[in-house]
Scaffold this motif. Structure first.
Motif, PDB file in Angstrom:
ATOM      1  N   PRO A 252       0.804  -1.225   0.000  1.00 36.04           N
ATOM      2  CA  PRO A 252       0.000   0.000   0.000  1.00 36.04           C
ATOM      3  C   PRO A 252       0.839   1.279   0.000  1.00 36.04           C
ATOM      4  O   PRO A 252       0.408   2.308  -0.514  1.00 36.04           O
ATOM      5  N   GLU A 253       2.038   1.211   0.533  1.00 34.48           N
ATOM      6  CA  GLU A 253       2.898   2.402   0.551  1.00 34.48           C
ATOM      7  C   GLU A 253       3.482   2.707  -0.824  1.00 34.48           C
ATOM      8  O   GLU A 253       3.997   3.796  -1.059  1.00 34.48           O
ATOM      9  N   ARG A 254       3.385   1.745  -1.752  1.00 38.11           N
ATOM     10  CA  ARG A 254       3.880   1.938  -3.116  1.00 38.11           C
ATOM     11  C   ARG A 254       2.824   1.436  -4.104  1.00 38.11           C
ATOM     12  O   ARG A 254       3.024   0.419  -4.780  1.00 38.11           O
ATOM     13  N   PRO A 255       1.691   2.143  -4.234  1.00 35.67           N
ATOM     14  CA  PRO A 255       0.619   1.628  -5.105  1.00 35.67           C
ATOM     15  C   PRO A 255       1.031   1.494  -6.565  1.00 35.67           C
ATOM     16  O   PRO A 255       0.477   0.677  -7.294  1.00 35.67           O
ATOM     17  N   GLU A 256       2.021   2.271  -7.001  1.00 35.92           N
ATOM     18  CA  GLU A 256       2.477   2.158  -8.391  1.00 35.92           C
ATOM     19  C   GLU A 256       3.283   0.884  -8.612  1.00 35.92           C
ATOM     20  O   GLU A 256       3.473   0.445  -9.739  1.00 35.92           O
ATOM     21  N   ASP A 257       3.753   0.289  -7.534  1.00 34.01           N
ATOM     22  CA  ASP A 257       4.555  -0.931  -7.607  1.00 34.01           C
ATOM     23  C   ASP A 257       3.614  -2.135  -7.499  1.00 34.01           C
ATOM     24  O   ASP A 257       3.459  -2.741  -6.463  1.00 34.01           O
ATOM     25  N   ARG A 258       2.963  -2.451  -8.627  1.00 30.03           N
ATOM     26  CA  ARG A 258       1.983  -3.535  -8.641  1.00 30.03           C
ATOM     27  C   ARG A 258       2.650  -4.872  -8.326  1.00 30.03           C
ATOM     28  O   ARG A 258       3.762  -5.126  -8.770  1.00 30.03           O
ATOM     29  N   PRO A 259       1.960  -5.728  -7.589  1.00 25.66           N
ATOM     30  CA  PRO A 259       2.519  -7.061  -7.362  1.00 25.66           C
ATOM     31  C   PRO A 259       2.611  -7.806  -8.685  1.00 25.66           C
ATOM     32  O   PRO A 259       1.740  -7.678  -9.537  1.00 25.66           O
ATOM     33  N   ARG A 260       3.674  -8.540  -8.845  1.00 22.94           N
ATOM     34  CA  ARG A 260       3.887  -9.279 -10.084  1.00 22.94           C
ATOM     35  C   ARG A 260       4.307 -10.698  -9.777  1.00 22.94           C
ATOM     36  O   ARG A 260       5.057 -10.948  -8.848  1.00 22.94           O
ATOM     37  N   SER A 261       3.836 -11.584 -10.592  1.00 21.06           N
ATOM     38  CA  SER A 261       4.275 -12.971 -10.587  1.00 21.06           C
ATOM     39  C   SER A 261       4.399 -13.367 -12.043  1.00 21.06           C
ATOM     40  O   SER A 261       3.687 -12.844 -12.899  1.00 21.06           O
ATOM     41  N   GLY A 262       5.283 -14.278 -12.330  1.00 19.02           N
ATOM     42  CA  GLY A 262       5.385 -14.689 -13.724  1.00 19.02           C
ATOM     43  C   GLY A 262       6.574 -15.547 -14.037  1.00 19.02           C
ATOM     44  O   GLY A 262       7.158 -16.189 -13.177  1.00 19.02           O
ATOM     45  N   LEU A 263       6.906 -15.493 -15.292  1.00 21.69           N
ATOM     46  CA  LEU A 263       7.971 -16.302 -15.848  1.00 21.69           C
ATOM     47  C   LEU A 263       9.296 -15.561 -15.721  1.00 21.69           C
ATOM     48  O   LEU A 263       9.443 -14.460 -16.251  1.00 21.69           O
TER      49      LEU A 263
ATOM     50  N   VAL B  51       4.818 -22.513 -19.783  1.00 24.27           N
ATOM     51  CA  VAL B  51       4.156 -21.233 -19.515  1.00 24.27           C
ATOM     52  C   VAL B  51       2.752 -21.479 -18.963  1.00 24.27           C
ATOM     53  O   VAL B  51       2.330 -20.830 -17.996  1.00 24.27           O
ATOM     54  N   GLU B  52       2.028 -22.428 -19.541  1.00 22.89           N
ATOM     55  CA  GLU B  52       0.683 -22.742 -19.041  1.00 22.89           C
ATOM     56  C   GLU B  52       0.733 -23.228 -17.597  1.00 22.89           C
ATOM     57  O   GLU B  52      -0.122 -22.872 -16.780  1.00 22.89           O
ATOM     58  N   GLN B  53       1.736 -24.021 -17.265  1.00 30.72           N
ATOM     59  CA  GLN B  53       1.861 -24.521 -15.889  1.00 30.72           C
ATOM     60  C   GLN B  53       2.208 -23.400 -14.914  1.00 30.72           C
ATOM     61  O   GLN B  53       1.694 -23.360 -13.798  1.00 30.72           O
ATOM     62  N   VAL B  54       3.075 -22.481 -15.328  1.00 29.54           N
ATOM     63  CA  VAL B  54       3.399 -21.332 -14.489  1.00 29.54           C
ATOM     64  C   VAL B  54       2.136 -20.495 -14.256  1.00 29.54           C
ATOM     65  O   VAL B  54       1.843 -20.083 -13.131  1.00 29.54           O
ATOM     66  N   CYS B  55       1.370 -20.258 -15.306  1.00 25.47           N
ATOM     67  CA  CYS B  55       0.130 -19.476 -15.168  1.00 25.47           C
ATOM     68  C   CYS B  55      -0.856 -20.173 -14.228  1.00 25.47           C
ATOM     69  O   CYS B  55      -1.506 -19.518 -13.407  1.00 25.47           O
ATOM     70  N   ALA B  56      -0.949 -21.486 -14.317  1.00 20.49           N
ATOM     71  CA  ALA B  56      -1.835 -22.240 -13.422  1.00 20.49           C
ATOM     72  C   ALA B  56      -1.383 -22.092 -11.971  1.00 20.49           C
ATOM     73  O   ALA B  56      -2.207 -21.948 -11.059  1.00 20.49           O
TER      74      ALA B  56
END
Length: 155
Positions: free
Chosen positions: A73-84, A103-108
């Motif tokens: 919340p202190e950095r709203p511009e810093d969106r949480p990210r998950s990925g490859l 990639v499909e397994q990572v997304c799942a």
């Protein structure tokens, strides 16, 4: 490609097979070797998710995801990210659908952990994997992260 595709955690029994995976010589500047990925996974701990891509138990590639579904919340511009974070298909096995499967397994896994978006970074340019990620639905964000292009996919 067989019906028996799976991802496996790295273990003492499969580490040598993972380290033996290599991309084509013309791709070496596009993705780090497995050894570097495993070193990064070690220092990033819970954030990193390294896996071998197996076809019928035979290693054909390596994928590493990252997970950060925590909102700051202190950095709203810093969106949480998950990925490859890393994707490497052995030179002898490319073009068989293994990258798509990984990639499909990572997304799942991102969805399983509560995420709604997958992020990928990659080397920009004509020899890079931008077309591969676009075919999977990733859209460039226009951002650069460490000199790499960023793309996202809504899950």
């Amino acid at each position: 490609m067989s019906d028996t595709l799976s991802l496996a955690a790295l273990t003492p029994d499969n580490i040598d097979a993972a380290l033996a995976l290599r991309v084509r010589p013309d791709q070496e500047g596009l993705v780090a070797p497995v050894a570097k990925s495993l070193a990064e996974a070690y220092v990033h701990g819970e954030t990193a998710w390294p896996r071998l891509i197996l076809d019928g138990g035979r290693p054909v590639g390596f994928v590493m995801a990252f997970f950060d579904v925590t909102f700051h919340p202190e950095r709203p511009e810093d969106r949480p990210r998950s990925g490859l974070w890393r994707l490497l298909i052995d030179a002898e096995r490319q073009g068989g659908g293994y990258g798509r499967f990984a990639v499909e397994q990572v997304c799942a896994e991102i969805r399983r952990r509560g995420g709604t978006r997958a992020t990928v970074t990659y080397e920009p340019g004509p020899a890079g994997p931008a077309g591969f990620y676009a075919r999977l639905g990733f859209r460039p964000t226009g951002e650069l992260s460490g000199g790499q292009a960023v793309a996202e996919l809504d899950l």
